[in-house]
Design a protein around this motif. Structure first.
Motif, mmCIF file in Angstrom:
data_model
loop_
_atom_site.group_PDB
_atom_site.id
_atom_site.type_symbol
_atom_site.label_atom_id
_atom_site.label_comp_id
_atom_site.label_asym_id
_atom_site.label_seq_id
_atom_site.Cartn_x
_atom_site.Cartn_y
_atom_site.Cartn_z
ATOM 1 N N LEU A 116 -12.464 -8.858 123.947
ATOM 2 C CA LEU A 116 -13.134 -7.562 123.993
ATOM 3 C C LEU A 116 -12.153 -6.419 123.756
ATOM 4 O O LEU A 116 -11.024 -6.437 124.249
ATOM 5 C CB LEU A 116 -13.812 -7.374 125.350
ATOM 6 C CG LEU A 116 -14.798 -8.471 125.768
ATOM 7 C CD1 LEU A 116 -15.328 -8.191 127.169
ATOM 8 C CD2 LEU A 116 -15.939 -8.594 124.776
ATOM 9 N N ILE A 151 -12.038 -2.324 124.348
ATOM 10 C CA ILE A 151 -12.751 -1.319 125.144
ATOM 11 C C ILE A 151 -11.951 -0.019 125.166
ATOM 12 O O ILE A 151 -10.739 -0.024 125.388
ATOM 13 C CB ILE A 151 -12.966 -1.809 126.594
ATOM 14 C CG1 ILE A 151 -13.783 -3.109 126.601
ATOM 15 C CG2 ILE A 151 -13.664 -0.737 127.434
ATOM 16 C CD1 ILE A 151 -13.883 -3.769 127.965
ATOM 17 N N TYR A 171 -7.820 -16.754 126.856
ATOM 18 C CA TYR A 171 -8.983 -15.863 126.768
ATOM 19 C C TYR A 171 -10.268 -16.653 126.517
ATOM 20 O O TYR A 171 -10.318 -17.537 125.662
ATOM 21 C CB TYR A 171 -8.796 -14.835 125.652
ATOM 22 C CG TYR A 171 -7.971 -13.633 126.057
ATOM 23 C CD1 TYR A 171 -8.556 -12.516 126.643
ATOM 24 C CD2 TYR A 171 -6.596 -13.613 125.861
ATOM 25 C CE1 TYR A 171 -7.804 -11.420 127.019
ATOM 26 C CE2 TYR A 171 -5.825 -12.519 126.236
ATOM 27 C CZ TYR A 171 -6.434 -11.428 126.812
ATOM 28 O OH TYR A 171 -5.683 -10.346 127.201
ATOM 29 N N TYR A 208 -20.740 -1.755 120.665
ATOM 30 C CA TYR A 208 -21.535 -1.385 121.834
ATOM 31 C C TYR A 208 -21.066 -0.034 122.354
ATOM 32 O O TYR A 208 -19.869 0.266 122.360
ATOM 33 C CB TYR A 208 -21.362 -2.453 122.915
ATOM 34 C CG TYR A 208 -22.001 -2.142 124.256
ATOM 35 C CD1 TYR A 208 -23.360 -2.320 124.465
ATOM 36 C CD2 TYR A 208 -21.227 -1.684 125.328
ATOM 37 C CE1 TYR A 208 -23.949 -2.046 125.708
ATOM 38 C CE2 TYR A 208 -21.806 -1.415 126.569
ATOM 39 C CZ TYR A 208 -23.160 -1.602 126.748
ATOM 40 O OH TYR A 208 -23.735 -1.331 127.965
ATOM 41 N N GLN A 218 -13.162 -14.524 126.539
ATOM 42 C CA GLN A 218 -13.822 -13.399 125.879
ATOM 43 C C GLN A 218 -12.742 -12.618 125.131
ATOM 44 O O GLN A 218 -11.577 -12.617 125.532
ATOM 45 C CB GLN A 218 -14.483 -12.472 126.895
ATOM 46 C CG GLN A 218 -15.547 -13.113 127.749
ATOM 47 C CD GLN A 218 -16.043 -12.155 128.828
ATOM 48 O OE1 GLN A 218 -15.246 -11.498 129.505
ATOM 49 N NE2 GLN A 218 -17.349 -12.070 128.982
ATOM 50 N N LYS A 227 -9.004 -7.208 126.059
ATOM 51 C CA LYS A 227 -9.657 -7.385 127.355
ATOM 52 C C LYS A 227 -10.557 -8.630 127.315
ATOM 53 O O LYS A 227 -10.873 -9.153 126.258
ATOM 54 C CB LYS A 227 -10.517 -6.159 127.692
ATOM 55 C CG LYS A 227 -9.792 -4.820 127.618
ATOM 56 C CD LYS A 227 -8.738 -4.649 128.666
ATOM 57 C CE LYS A 227 -8.323 -3.186 128.832
ATOM 58 N NZ LYS A 227 -7.946 -2.532 127.581
ATOM 59 N N GLY A 228 -10.995 -9.037 128.492
ATOM 60 C CA GLY A 228 -11.933 -10.146 128.569
ATOM 61 C C GLY A 228 -11.538 -11.172 129.616
ATOM 62 O O GLY A 228 -10.378 -11.254 130.045
ATOM 63 N N GLU A 229 -12.501 -11.968 130.029
ATOM 64 C CA GLU A 229 -12.273 -13.008 131.029
ATOM 65 C C GLU A 229 -11.295 -14.049 130.499
ATOM 66 O O GLU A 229 -11.337 -14.416 129.315
ATOM 67 C CB GLU A 229 -13.606 -13.666 131.395
ATOM 68 C CG GLU A 229 -13.512 -14.664 132.536
ATOM 69 C CD GLU A 229 -14.862 -15.274 132.882
ATOM 70 O OE1 GLU A 229 -14.874 -16.260 133.647
ATOM 71 O OE2 GLU A 229 -15.879 -14.760 132.385
ATOM 72 N N ALA A 269 -17.203 -0.310 123.116
ATOM 73 C CA ALA A 269 -16.604 -1.639 123.152
ATOM 74 C C ALA A 269 -17.042 -2.437 121.935
ATOM 75 O O ALA A 269 -18.005 -2.093 121.241
ATOM 76 C CB ALA A 269 -17.006 -2.363 124.442
ATOM 77 N N SER A 281 -26.326 -0.984 120.879
ATOM 78 C CA SER A 281 -25.428 -1.878 120.148
ATOM 79 C C SER A 281 -25.773 -1.892 118.671
ATOM 80 O O SER A 281 -26.919 -1.640 118.279
ATOM 81 C CB SER A 281 -25.487 -3.297 120.720
ATOM 82 O OG SER A 281 -26.816 -3.787 120.708
ATOM 83 N N GLN A 295 -18.211 -11.334 123.402
ATOM 84 C CA GLN A 295 -18.399 -11.433 124.840
ATOM 85 C C GLN A 295 -18.704 -12.854 125.287
ATOM 86 O O GLN A 295 -18.223 -13.298 126.330
ATOM 87 C CB GLN A 295 -19.521 -10.499 125.298
ATOM 88 C CG GLN A 295 -19.693 -10.460 126.806
ATOM 89 C CD GLN A 295 -20.617 -9.345 127.257
ATOM 90 O OE1 GLN A 295 -21.207 -8.636 126.453
ATOM 91 N NE2 GLN A 295 -20.745 -9.172 128.561
ATOM 92 N N GLU A 296 -19.496 -13.576 124.505
ATOM 93 C CA GLU A 296 -19.868 -14.941 124.874
ATOM 94 C C GLU A 296 -19.781 -15.862 123.656
ATOM 95 O O GLU A 296 -20.804 -16.378 123.179
ATOM 96 C CB GLU A 296 -21.283 -14.969 125.454
ATOM 97 C CG GLU A 296 -21.434 -14.181 126.752
ATOM 98 C CD GLU A 296 -22.853 -14.217 127.294
ATOM 99 O OE1 GLU A 296 -23.778 -14.595 126.536
ATOM 100 O OE2 GLU A 296 -23.047 -13.882 128.474
#
Length: 230
Positions: free
Chosen positions: A184, A186, A180, A104, A182, A157-159, A115, A91, A119-120
């Motif tokens: 992200l 990718i 969202y 990353y 996260q 993307k992401g949770e 990516a 990273s 993320q958090e």
């Protein structure tokens, strides 16, 4: 004879395949020299990628070696007790607190990708992002719909939450983005692409295409409503 223009040789993926089949300390210690040889290829790749990235961003990470993640797994709180990761990864942190987002790379047989993003995000950052999206999502949608973005990453993307985040209107026109948790970006690569001469260029271009998204997020997270840096 190996092609000197190919930075990541087939042997680097083959080592990971063997490690996956023999994920124990005895095998690893027996093949330690091979591990060091293959890791050197990845370190060299990361260093060259870092040089390319410094041409279009300010990177805090100082060397390819320092970007690499350890291959040893922390098994203390994991149900899966295998001692080694079966991928190469690293990273790159952006310099200064005003430049938000991170980069990353992940190299694994059948599952390689680059990516970036968030993320958090902590609760405060997530609230600021959602407040901005709720007020006017036009700028973010323009970035997400840009041809360079969609061709590189497809979609964000992401949770995500299955319901409306607390404190926001379920009828908001940007409810799809507000869910969202996260954020992200990718881009996946095949084994053939990872082992090609163009992988360094394509990985760097992918990171470069994250910049409009990072610039937007940096402004949201470091400038308050009065235009002052937070």
């Amino acid at each position: 004879m190996a092609n000197p223009k190919i930075l990541i040789p087939k042997s680097s993926l083959e080592f990971l395949k063997s490690l996956k089949l023999n994920n124990n300390r005895e095998w690893f210690n027996t093949h330690k020299d091979e591990f060091i040889e293959q890791q050197n290829y990845i370190e060299n790749f990361a260093g060259l990628l870092l040089n390319e990235m410094n041409a279009h961003d300010l990177i805090e990470t100082q060397s390819g070696k320092k970007s690499l993640h350890r291959i040893y797994r922390d098994t203390r709180f994991s149900k899966e007790k295998i001692p080694y990761k079966t991928n190469w990864s690293g990273s790159f942190a952006r310099a200064t607190k005003q430049l938000r987002g991170g980069y990353y790379f992940h190299i694994e047989p059948g599952n390689s990708f680059v990516a970036g993003g968030f993320q958090e995000p902590n609760a405060e950052d997530l609230k600021r992002i959602r407040d901005d999206i709720s007020f006017d999502a036009t700028a973010l949608r323009k970035i997400l719909n840009n041809a360079a973005f969609t061709e590189t990453f497809g979609t964000l993307k992401g949770e995500q939450l299955k319901t409306t985040p607390k404190g926001f209107d379920p009828g908001n026109a940007a409810i799809d983005l507000l869910r969202y948790k996260q954020f992200l970006l990718i881009r996946k690569f095949t084994n053939q692409q990872v082992l090609s001469q163009d992988f360094l260029k394509e990985a760097n271009n992918s990171f470069k295409n994250m910049r409009p998204f990072f610039d937007y997020m940096s402004e949201v997270l470091t400038v308050d409503g009065d235009g002052l840096e937070g």
